[in-house]
Design a protein around this motif. Structure first.
Motif, PDB file in Angstrom:
ATOM      1  N   GLY A  99       1.059  -1.370   0.128  1.00 28.90           N
ATOM      2  CA  GLY A  99      -0.549  -0.108   0.304  1.00 28.90           C
ATOM      3  C   GLY A  99       1.153   0.979   0.016  1.00 28.90           C
ATOM      4  N   GLU A 100       2.634   1.016   0.385  1.00 24.34           N
ATOM      5  CA  GLU A 100       2.883   2.192   0.173  1.00 24.34           C
ATOM      6  C   GLU A 100       3.801   2.913  -1.465  1.00 24.34           C
ATOM      7  N   ARG A 101       2.962   3.830  -1.445  1.00 19.24           N
ATOM      8  CA  ARG A 101       3.775   4.685  -2.999  1.00 19.24           C
ATOM      9  C   ARG A 101       3.122   6.015  -3.006  1.00 19.24           C
ATOM     10  N   GLY A 102       4.345   6.281  -3.165  1.00 16.41           N
ATOM     11  CA  GLY A 102       4.449   8.467  -3.245  1.00 16.41           C
ATOM     12  C   GLY A 102       5.384   8.542  -3.610  1.00 16.41           C
ATOM     13  N   ARG A 103       5.680   9.755  -2.550  1.00 14.12           N
ATOM     14  CA  ARG A 103       7.008  10.620  -4.207  1.00 14.12           C
ATOM     15  C   ARG A 103       8.278   9.772  -3.206  1.00 14.12           C
ATOM     16  N   HIS A 105       7.333   6.773  -1.366  1.00 15.85           N
ATOM     17  CA  HIS A 105       7.884   5.390  -1.088  1.00 15.85           C
ATOM     18  C   HIS A 105       7.264   4.948  -2.210  1.00 15.85           C
ATOM     19  N   GLU A 241      12.795  12.103   6.088  1.00 13.03           N
ATOM     20  CA  GLU A 241      13.196  10.685   6.855  1.00 13.03           C
ATOM     21  C   GLU A 241      14.106  10.057   6.228  1.00 13.03           C
TER      22      GLU A 241
END
Lengths: 322, 191
Positions: A99-103, A105, A241
């Motif tokens: 479920g982790e997808r982004g700029r 991730h 992070e």
């Protein structure tokens, strides 16, 4: 609807080369410090109980066993090696978070994890600085407490504020009915994500330390200024992070209680409970040496090295192209 | 009705929010190290055109909005509705009201093709192509010897739209106009 597949990598040739150099740098760093490289299973029989981490389940069938999980971190297996007397170890591994997808991730990413026998969190932070600053050529990080960071950027004391007042602050991002199921730590995460994190490590890298005990995960907890605080640290550079480290909890009973508490939280929020990894708990009971450990995102480290805004710039094939 | 959960969010998705159909413009996934994940989403309300920013907790979902874009030919107006017809051979007709047609009314030319956005089967918005070709029905007389530089004048087109054109343009000429900016692009050679 059919999508036309894109076969080319999303990372530039220069980024691919920098990745190779980074890996060589990391291996050289640990070789010179006599930390042994290890490999542990990426595919294992158990996942994690952590409320906010979803593993990718695998449907493996072998030797009469069925199921399995792609690991969210090599932590449990590495601690089993430590308990067996491995001495200081590190690992570069692929880990998976559903479920982790982004700029910043991608569901699959590269993690550098290492453990130092006899170190506490302070000593390990110094080593993280050596590694990160050696590669990025950046100023050595400062230290700031979680409490001071929240006070500075969100104007309240995360250890003193009432649940009610905290929820009121969160209403700038969420509707009251959305807040109902969030809980105190969820609210603090909201504040951290939107008010605090973007400001951390701007212009000068900083370690955030002294997290609330409820966010200790696998770290030891100490009483500081009348509050229980976790010996956990994270490093931020330019709002990104980079790593998460602990002075590791070595108490098997305490660990079991945390797993059970995790599963209670999972049940309450409608997530499936996770079977506890008994081999890991047995290793802890046999005796995990005093140690500190840290997990560092290598893709993000490369983002910082190259000034990339999106993790896709440093991954050959992000999930959409994989 | 189908719904989308946060891990299906992406730009272009059409969803219902506060009862209105919206299109997702941007979706940012945010997660502190060990904590709760959130999606910060930018949406355009298709009813009001206003842009909304909302935050969702991971696992929350939004109902899908029954919104589709269709190519349709403009037929005629009866004064109250503007009638469009599907170009897929079905000859199905849809009446769009003034709200749906909006500013596009000044670019509507019979038999030209427009994008009609249907919401629950009824026209919600009508979008013109980026360029239209329209005839000049009124403008000041052309000025000689000034074809290259400077000066402009208003010209009224067959649809009622008024655009600024170079001084050499005369009544009866067909012009190419950019509907996004409302600006004159070029003359169109009459065949």
């Amino acid at each position: 609807m059919t999508e036309t597949p894109v076969w080319q990598p999303s990372a530039s040739q220069a980024a691919l080369e920098s990745r190779a150099q980074q890996l060589a740098f990391v291996r050289g760093f640990f070789a010179s410090r006599k930390v042994m490289e290890v490999e542990t299973p990426v595919l294992a029989r158990h996942g994690v109980t952590d409320l906010n981490l979803d593993g990718v389940s695998a449907d493996v069938s072998a030797v009469g066993q069925r199921g399995g999980w792609l690991q969210t971190s090599p932590e449990y297996h590495m601690k089993r090696l430590l308990a067996a007397g491995s001495g200081p170890i590190y690992q570069v591994s692929k880990v998976f978070r559903n479920g982790e997808r982004g700029r910043r991730h991608n569901p699959e990413f590269s993690l550098l994890e290492w453990y130092r026998v006899g170190f506490d969190d302070i000593e390990l932070m110094a080593e993280v600085s050596d590694l990160v600053c050696g590669w990025l050529d950046c100023p050595r990080p400062r230290q700031r407490s979680y409490r001071d960071a929240v006070k500075a950027w969100a104007n309240f004391d995360p250890f003193e504020i009432s649940d009610h007042d905290l929820a009121r602050i969160c209403e700038q991002w969420l509707e009251p009915e959305q807040l109902a199921g969030l809980g105190r730590d969820g609210c603090l995460d909201l504040v951290m994500s939107f008010a605090v994190e973007p400001n951390l490590g701007r212009g000068h890298p900083e370690f955030i330390t002294g997290y609330p005990a409820s966010q200790a995960a696998l770290a030891r907890v100490s009483r500081v200024d009348g509050h229980d605080m976790a010996h956990r640290f994270e490093l931020y550079i330019d709002g990104l992070e980079l790593c998460n480290g602990y002075w590791e909890l070595a108490d098997a009973n305490e660990q079991r209680q945390r797993f059970e508490a995790d599963n209670r939280l999972r049940r309450r929020s409608g997530k499936p409970e996770m079977t506890v990894d008994e081999a890991f708990l047995a290793a802890m009971a046999a005796g995990l040496p005093d140690c500190a450990g840290v997990a560092l995102g290598l893709d993000r480290l490369l983002m910082l090295k190259l000034g990339a805004e999106d993790i896709s710039e440093v991954l050959a094939f992000p999930f959409e192209r994989a | 009705m189908a719904s989308y959960s946060t891990n299906e969010f992406r730009s272009g998705l059409k969803v219902l929010l506060d009862g209105d159909p919206c299109i997702m413009l941007d979706n940012e996934f945010v997660k502190p190290g060990k904590g709760q994940a959130f999606n910060r989403v930018k949406l355009r309300n298709l009813m009001t055109n206003r842009v909304w920013e909302r935050t969702f907790k991971s696992g929350e979902s939004l109902e899908a909005a029954d919104v589709i874009d269709q190519d349709m030919e403009y037929l005629y107006t009866d004064g109250e509705f503007w009638h469009f017809m599907l170009t897929d051979g079905s000859f199905e007709q849809y009446p769009a009201d003034a709200k749906a047609v909006g500013d596009t009314v000044k670019w509507l030319k019979e038999q030209d093709v427009y994008t009609v956005t249907l919401y629950n089967g009824a026209p919600l918005t009508v979008t013109p192509p980026n360029f239209v070709e329209l005839e000049v029905v009124d403008t000041d007389p052309g000025m000689k010897g000034d074809t290259a530089q400077g000066g402009s004048k208003p010209a009224t087109l067959s649809t009622g739209a008024v655009v600024n054109v170079p001084l050499f343009i005369t009544i009866g000429e067909v012009l190419k106009v950019d509907t996004r900016s409302g600006e004159y692009v070029s003359r169109v050679k009459s065949s």
